[in-house]
Design a protein around this motif. Structure first.
Motif, PDB file in Angstrom:
ATOM      1  N   ALA A 168      24.592  48.577  42.669  1.00 14.06           N
ATOM      2  CA  ALA A 168      25.394  49.649  42.489  1.00 14.06           C
ATOM      3  C   ALA A 168      26.131  49.659  41.033  1.00 14.06           C
ATOM      4  CB  ALA A 168      26.602  49.927  43.748  1.00 14.06           C
ATOM      5  N   PHE A 169      26.235  50.819  40.398  1.00 17.70           N
ATOM      6  CA  PHE A 169      26.808  50.834  39.171  1.00 17.70           C
ATOM      7  C   PHE A 169      27.674  52.121  39.012  1.00 17.70           C
ATOM      8  CE2 PHE A 169      23.164  48.272  38.770  1.00 17.70           C
ATOM      9  CZ  PHE A 169      23.393  47.153  38.042  1.00 17.70           C
ATOM     10  N   GLY A 170      28.854  51.949  38.611  1.00 15.56           N
ATOM     11  CA  GLY A 170      29.492  53.226  38.292  1.00 15.56           C
ATOM     12  C   GLY A 170      30.806  53.294  39.231  1.00 15.56           C
ATOM     13  N   LYS A 171      31.083  54.680  39.215  1.00 13.54           N
ATOM     14  CA  LYS A 171      32.263  55.052  40.374  1.00 13.54           C
ATOM     15  C   LYS A 171      31.913  54.649  41.651  1.00 13.54           C
ATOM     16  CE  LYS A 171      34.541  59.183  42.056  1.00 13.54           C
ATOM     17  NZ  LYS A 171      35.087  60.605  41.442  1.00 13.54           N
ATOM     18  N   TRP A 172      32.917  54.153  42.585  1.00 12.18           N
ATOM     19  CA  TRP A 172      32.790  53.889  44.030  1.00 12.18           C
ATOM     20  C   TRP A 172      33.446  54.686  44.634  1.00 12.18           C
ATOM     21  CZ3 TRP A 172      29.474  52.025  47.156  1.00 12.18           C
ATOM     22  CH2 TRP A 172      29.883  51.503  48.366  1.00 12.18           C
ATOM     23  N   HIS A 173      35.124  54.668  44.756  1.00 14.83           N
ATOM     24  CA  HIS A 173      35.940  55.589  45.363  1.00 14.83           C
ATOM     25  C   HIS A 173      35.772  55.767  46.869  1.00 14.83           C
ATOM     26  CE1 HIS A 173      38.669  59.304  44.589  1.00 14.83           C
ATOM     27  NE2 HIS A 173      39.459  58.401  44.922  1.00 14.83           N
ATOM     28  N   LEU A 174      35.204  54.678  47.396  1.00 11.23           N
ATOM     29  CA  LEU A 174      35.141  54.482  48.759  1.00 11.23           C
ATOM     30  C   LEU A 174      35.938  53.605  49.491  1.00 11.23           C
ATOM     31  CD1 LEU A 174      31.390  55.333  49.398  1.00 11.23           C
ATOM     32  CD2 LEU A 174      33.153  56.932  49.869  1.00 11.23           C
ATOM     33  N   ALA A 175      36.605  52.863  48.534  1.00 10.92           N
ATOM     34  CA  ALA A 175      37.559  51.502  49.352  1.00 10.92           C
ATOM     35  C   ALA A 175      38.984  52.059  49.109  1.00 10.92           C
ATOM     36  CB  ALA A 175      37.333  50.435  48.271  1.00 10.92           C
ATOM     37  N   PRO A 176      39.848  51.916  50.159  1.00  7.52           N
ATOM     38  CA  PRO A 176      41.083  52.439  49.960  1.00  7.52           C
ATOM     39  C   PRO A 176      41.716  51.859  48.742  1.00  7.52           C
ATOM     40  CG  PRO A 176      40.736  51.762  52.631  1.00  7.52           C
ATOM     41  CD  PRO A 176      39.443  51.327  51.490  1.00  7.52           C
ATOM     42  N   MET A 177      42.527  52.632  48.228  1.00  2.88           N
ATOM     43  CA  MET A 177      43.040  52.131  46.858  1.00  2.88           C
ATOM     44  C   MET A 177      43.853  50.967  47.167  1.00  2.88           C
ATOM     45  SD  MET A 177      41.621  53.647  44.474  1.00  2.88           S
ATOM     46  CE  MET A 177      40.076  53.575  45.533  1.00  2.88           C
ATOM     47  N   ASP A 234      23.283  50.139  30.209  1.00  2.00           N
ATOM     48  CA  ASP A 234      22.883  48.998  29.909  1.00  2.00           C
ATOM     49  C   ASP A 234      22.815  47.967  30.970  1.00  2.00           C
ATOM     50  OD1 ASP A 234      22.755  49.525  27.335  1.00  2.00           O
ATOM     51  OD2 ASP A 234      24.907  48.719  26.565  1.00  2.00           O
ATOM     52  N   ARG A 235      23.602  47.786  31.925  1.00  3.14           N
ATOM     53  CA  ARG A 235      23.710  46.930  33.117  1.00  3.14           C
ATOM     54  C   ARG A 235      22.534  47.183  34.123  1.00  3.14           C
ATOM     55  NH1 ARG A 235      28.110  42.906  32.897  1.00  3.14           N
ATOM     56  NH2 ARG A 235      29.129  43.632  30.852  1.00  3.14           N
ATOM     57  N   ALA A 236      22.500  48.506  34.236  1.00  5.59           N
ATOM     58  CA  ALA A 236      21.551  49.008  34.990  1.00  5.59           C
ATOM     59  C   ALA A 236      19.910  48.622  34.423  1.00  5.59           C
ATOM     60  CB  ALA A 236      21.124  50.528  35.364  1.00  5.59           C
ATOM     61  N   ILE A 237      19.598  48.632  33.102  1.00  5.24           N
ATOM     62  CA  ILE A 237      18.399  48.320  32.788  1.00  5.24           C
ATOM     63  C   ILE A 237      18.238  46.878  32.888  1.00  5.24           C
ATOM     64  CG2 ILE A 237      17.403  48.189  30.584  1.00  5.24           C
ATOM     65  CD1 ILE A 237      18.444  50.869  29.722  1.00  5.24           C
ATOM     66  N   HIS A 269      21.636  58.911  27.686  1.00  6.51           N
ATOM     67  CA  HIS A 269      21.628  57.356  28.105  1.00  6.51           C
ATOM     68  C   HIS A 269      20.651  57.357  29.504  1.00  6.51           C
ATOM     69  CE1 HIS A 269      23.742  55.356  25.216  1.00  6.51           C
ATOM     70  NE2 HIS A 269      24.667  56.557  25.096  1.00  6.51           N
ATOM     71  N   LEU A 270      20.725  58.347  30.369  1.00  2.86           N
ATOM     72  CA  LEU A 270      19.602  58.380  31.271  1.00  2.86           C
ATOM     73  C   LEU A 270      18.299  58.275  30.881  1.00  2.86           C
ATOM     74  CD1 LEU A 270      21.337  60.836  33.838  1.00  2.86           C
ATOM     75  CD2 LEU A 270      21.273  58.426  34.157  1.00  2.86           C
ATOM     76  N   ALA A 271      17.897  58.877  29.775  1.00  5.96           N
ATOM     77  CA  ALA A 271      17.010  58.865  29.092  1.00  5.96           C
ATOM     78  C   ALA A 271      16.181  57.326  28.970  1.00  5.96           C
ATOM     79  CB  ALA A 271      16.599  59.571  27.771  1.00  5.96           C
ATOM     80  N   ARG A 272      17.297  56.536  28.604  1.00  8.58           N
ATOM     81  CA  ARG A 272      16.993  55.120  28.302  1.00  8.58           C
ATOM     82  C   ARG A 272      16.575  54.365  29.429  1.00  8.58           C
ATOM     83  NH1 ARG A 272      20.509  51.417  26.751  1.00  8.58           N
ATOM     84  NH2 ARG A 272      22.631  52.585  27.277  1.00  8.58           N
ATOM     85  N   LEU A 273      17.278  54.666  30.552  1.00  7.63           N
ATOM     86  CA  LEU A 273      16.860  54.184  31.825  1.00  7.63           C
ATOM     87  C   LEU A 273      15.416  54.447  32.403  1.00  7.63           C
ATOM     88  CD1 LEU A 273      17.625  52.525  34.354  1.00  7.63           C
ATOM     89  CD2 LEU A 273      18.776  54.707  35.354  1.00  7.63           C
ATOM     90  N   LEU A 274      15.119  55.917  32.202  1.00  9.15           N
ATOM     91  CA  LEU A 274      13.812  56.223  32.645  1.00  9.15           C
ATOM     92  C   LEU A 274      12.595  55.845  31.581  1.00  9.15           C
ATOM     93  CD1 LEU A 274      14.577  59.999  33.826  1.00  9.15           C
ATOM     94  CD2 LEU A 274      14.515  58.020  35.230  1.00  9.15           C
TER      95      LEU A 274
END
Length: 740
Positions: free
Chosen positions: A129-138, A199-202, A309-314
């Motif tokens: 998982a990379f990026g926004k989570w927002h599923l843990a109580p703050m 970058d991290r996903a790649i 940047h999604l283009a870089r991943l694909l």
């Protein structure tokens, strides 16, 4: 009994090796890309003029859904997306920032609803998982956890991103796995969160395919774009200069025409009238148009930058030769946001406190919009343009809040360039992925009986554009707004906060003939409306929607009744080695009296930040400069400064700021050295619910700066032994209840 046999020696023993779970042969890699606050009409392949060639190419290689729905808010959609269940039923009625004390409103996802990551990992996938989570109580996102609702606690092997619902794209509060980390570069060095995440996903995919080329993975990539703050590198901002000077009325009409041309809305679809409070562009004063256009430019630049940047991943998948066996799902979590207000704003915390940024303040920051010094969000008119051709916005259950783009691309399985009109909902995404990989949601997991999956697989639509939908009913609710879709009909009620639900007026639309919900049939078909309203109450009871609650998240988050919440305390002792305390765990200084004492050891010339909390939107900072103590408090663009009136000599000292509440959101602040007054008492106003998005640190002002009155970071050169914070019990009721 375990296979094999253990004898006295290896000669009379039979070895056995446990076999790990193995996905079915040929199971695809899965990439789920989640955009944030990107309305139905905001991508090029859905009619927008914004350059999104990568996402458009995904649509050209797969299928676009035009009747896909989500919840009207981010955490609930993500909870439904990852579990295949309705958001109230799993405990996420609103945001993970608040637990209202009711089963459907815990602000967390019950472990009785396994996530896609948990199921796929149990099946033999690696999960990232990379990026926004927002599923843990703050209030569970500090260094003491608990961690069971962090990404690694919900089935992901690795994580890199931000846990909050919003992030500065230049100064993110980053988490790697289960610990906080600093961004690898500064904005001056070219840092931007979107680039970092990709970058991290790649790198992750490279690691995975280098070591386990035959093992599939799940990659969950939840972008910050296009949630406010809308921030993009200068080269992208320049590309859109002047592109929106014609205004939202013209842009909406063009998008509407383009959508009909592309086939993403039916011919004859009406363009919804302007939402309440949206003025005709030509009636806006010139300076208001300048600000509004610049705010939309920043959003468009952010989207194009994300697409690049999604283009870089694909392209990386193509380089590895894995794209042909990769299922890519791209969606938005809800419609375009109304949180910028009628004028737009340059301070994203203002909305959370019920305040509006004055136009003069927005105009003064015109040239900062889109950059690291500004948290901008566009006005209502551009939000409705983002939702073309629909009504209303994020948070609402009209189509502008809940109808969202969805693209599915799986070479060899999704016909190129397909458009699908079957009604579907975000709870259908996990069943679709499980169907594609050959896995099933378990009836029990780790000893817990699992909730039934509420969604259905959409895979049947891949090769059958005209197949009837396999959905019959879907309810919606958010902030008291309600809606239900049933067999092509939709009943929807807009709710004014603080009013009786009995006074809400229900509207009725036949969506098969009225894509944009423009022709209210409530008066013509009261029989259908009555049946749908009754069905809504039944569905709401079934999925734990009650009690209805129209308070905003800041009001709900101000009440921390759980005995485990660190925010119940009135007394805090902080030590300089601590990592950043996130905003959801910081002491509740809002609209109350408090005292901060920093115990320090000084040499001649020592200076720097003792305590800082917040960011460019708002915050407070206690620091030593020029031999004297200083305190700055700012919110909604207004900065208050208290300056020490005498030098602090070398030695051991207690350096203090005392804020005394004098009325609602008002107070006076003064400084003290070793208990002796060291400044005048300065009057100030205070934040109501939130001061800034970013958390609290000692010894520096890291990330997005709280103050511009000292060098970036301004690390303290002396020694901090400890910092004490004492909160008084003189706040309003919402604060009192925090400690009841």
């Amino acid at each position: 009994m375990t296979p094999g046999h253990v004898g006295r020696t290896y000669r009379d023993s039979t070895p056995w090796w446990p076999q790990p779970p193995t996905p079915r042969e040929g199971a695809p890699d899965v990439i789920v890309i989640v955009l944030d606050d990107v309305g139905f009409g905001s991508l090029g392949c859905y009619g927008s003029e914004i350059a999104t060639p990568t996402m458009d190419a995904l649509a050209a290689s797969g299928v676009r859904y035009t009747n896909f729905h989500v919840t009207p808010l981010c955490s609930p959609t993500r909870a439904s997306l990852l579990t295949g269940r309705n958001h109230h039923a799993v405990g996420m009625s609103l945001l993970s920032n608040a637990d209202s004390g009711f089963p459907g409103k815990r602000g967390t996802v019950t472990h009785r609803a396994a996530t896609l990551a948990e199921v796929l990992r149990d099946t033999g996938y690696n999960t990232y998982a990379f990026g926004k989570w927002h599923l843990a109580p703050m209030d569970q996102t500090s260094a003491i956890g608990p961690y069971d609702q962090w990404p690694l606690g919900r089935g992901f092997d690795r994580y890199y991103g931000f846990l909050e619902g919003i992030s500065d794209q230049y100064h993110p509060e980053l988490v790697q796995d289960n610990h906080r980390v600093e961004p690898p570069r500064t904005p001056e060095e070219g840092y931007h969160l979107t680039e970092d995440l990709v970058d991290r996903a790649i790198a992750c995919v490279s690691d995975h395919k280098s070591v386990g080329p035959d093992k599939p993975y799940l990659l969950y990539l939840a972008m910050g774009a296009g949630h406010a703050p809308h921030q993009a590198p200068e080269e992208y901002l320049r590309r859109y200069r002047g592109r929106y000077d014609e205004g939202w009325d013209v842009i909406r009409q063009r998008r509407h025409a383009r959508q009909i041309e592309l086939g993403v809305i039916p011919p004859g679809t009406a363009l919804a009238p302007r939402n309440d409070g949206v003025r005709p562009w030509d009636e806006l004063p010139g300076d208001e148009r300048r600000v509004a256009a610049r705010l939309q430019e920043a959003f468009a630049a952010m989207m194009e930058h994300t697409d690049a940047h999604l283009a870089r991943l694909l392209a990386h998948l193509d380089r590895l030769g894995t794209r042909e066996n990769t299922l890519v799902v791209l969606l938005s979590d809800n419609g375009a946001s109304q949180e910028g207000g009628p004028l737009g704003n340059t301070n994203s915390i203002a909305y959370e406190n019920g305040a509006e940024v004055p136009h003069a303040d927005n105009l003064a920051r015109l040239d900062e919009i889109g950059g690291p010094r500004c948290h901008g969000n566009y006005p209502w008119g551009w939000a409705q343009a983002g939702n073309t051709p629909l009504k209303r916005y994020k948070q609402n259950t009209h189509a502008g809040g809940v109808r969202a783009p969805l693209i599915v691309s799986w070479p060899g399985h999704t016909p190129p360039g397909g458009v699908r009109g079957q009604f579907h909902h975000v709870i259908d995404v996990t069943p679709t992925i499980l169907d594609a990989v050959g896995a099933e949601m378990p009836a029990t997991r780790q000893g817990l009986a699992q909730l039934p999956v509420h969604g259905v697989s959409m895979r049947y639509t891949f090769d059958a554009p005209a197949a009837p939908t396999r959905r019959t009913t879907q309810y919606f609710e958010m902030y008291g707004h309600r809606a239900i879709w049933h067999e092509g009909w939709k009943a929807v009620a807009y709710h004014e906060r603080g009013t009786s639900y009995d006074d809400d007026r229900w509207e009725l639309y036949h969506l098969d003939d009225d894509f944009s919900e423009c022709h209210d049939l409530a008066a013509e078909r009261p029989d259908v409306l009555h049946e749908l309203i009754g069905r809504w109450w039944s569905e709401a009871d079934r999925y734990d929607v009650f009690p209805l609650d129209d308070r905003n998240f800041a009001e709900r988050a101000a009440r921390y009744h759980s005995a485990a919440s660190p925010r119940r305390r009135r007394s805090f002792v902080l030590y300089p080695e601590l990592s950043r305390i996130p905003g959801g765990v910081t002491p509740l200084i809002y609209d109350r009296s408090y005292r901060i004492d920093a115990e320090v050891r000084l040499r001649a010339g020592d200076e720097g930040v003792l305590l800082s909390q917040g960011d460019v939107n708002g915050g407070h900072v206690l620091y030593l400069a020029g031999g004297r103590l200083h305190y700055e408090y700012h919110h909604h663009g207004t900065r208050y400064r208290v300056h020490g009136d005498r030098d602090v000599p070398p030695g051991e000292h207690t350096l203090s700021v005392v804020l005394t509440r004098t009325g609602p959101c008002q107070g006076v602040a003064s400084l003290a050295v070793d208990g002796r007054p060291a400044s005048a008492k300065e009057p100030l106003t205070t934040a109501r619910y939130l001061i800034g998005w970013q958390g609290l640190v000692l010894g520096r002002d890291a990330l997005s700066p709280v103050s511009w009155d000292y060098p970036r970071g301004f690390a303290f050169t002396g020694v901090i032994d400890r910092v004490r914070i004492e909160l008084d019990d003189d706040g309003p009721e919402t604060v009192h209840e925090t400690f009841d």
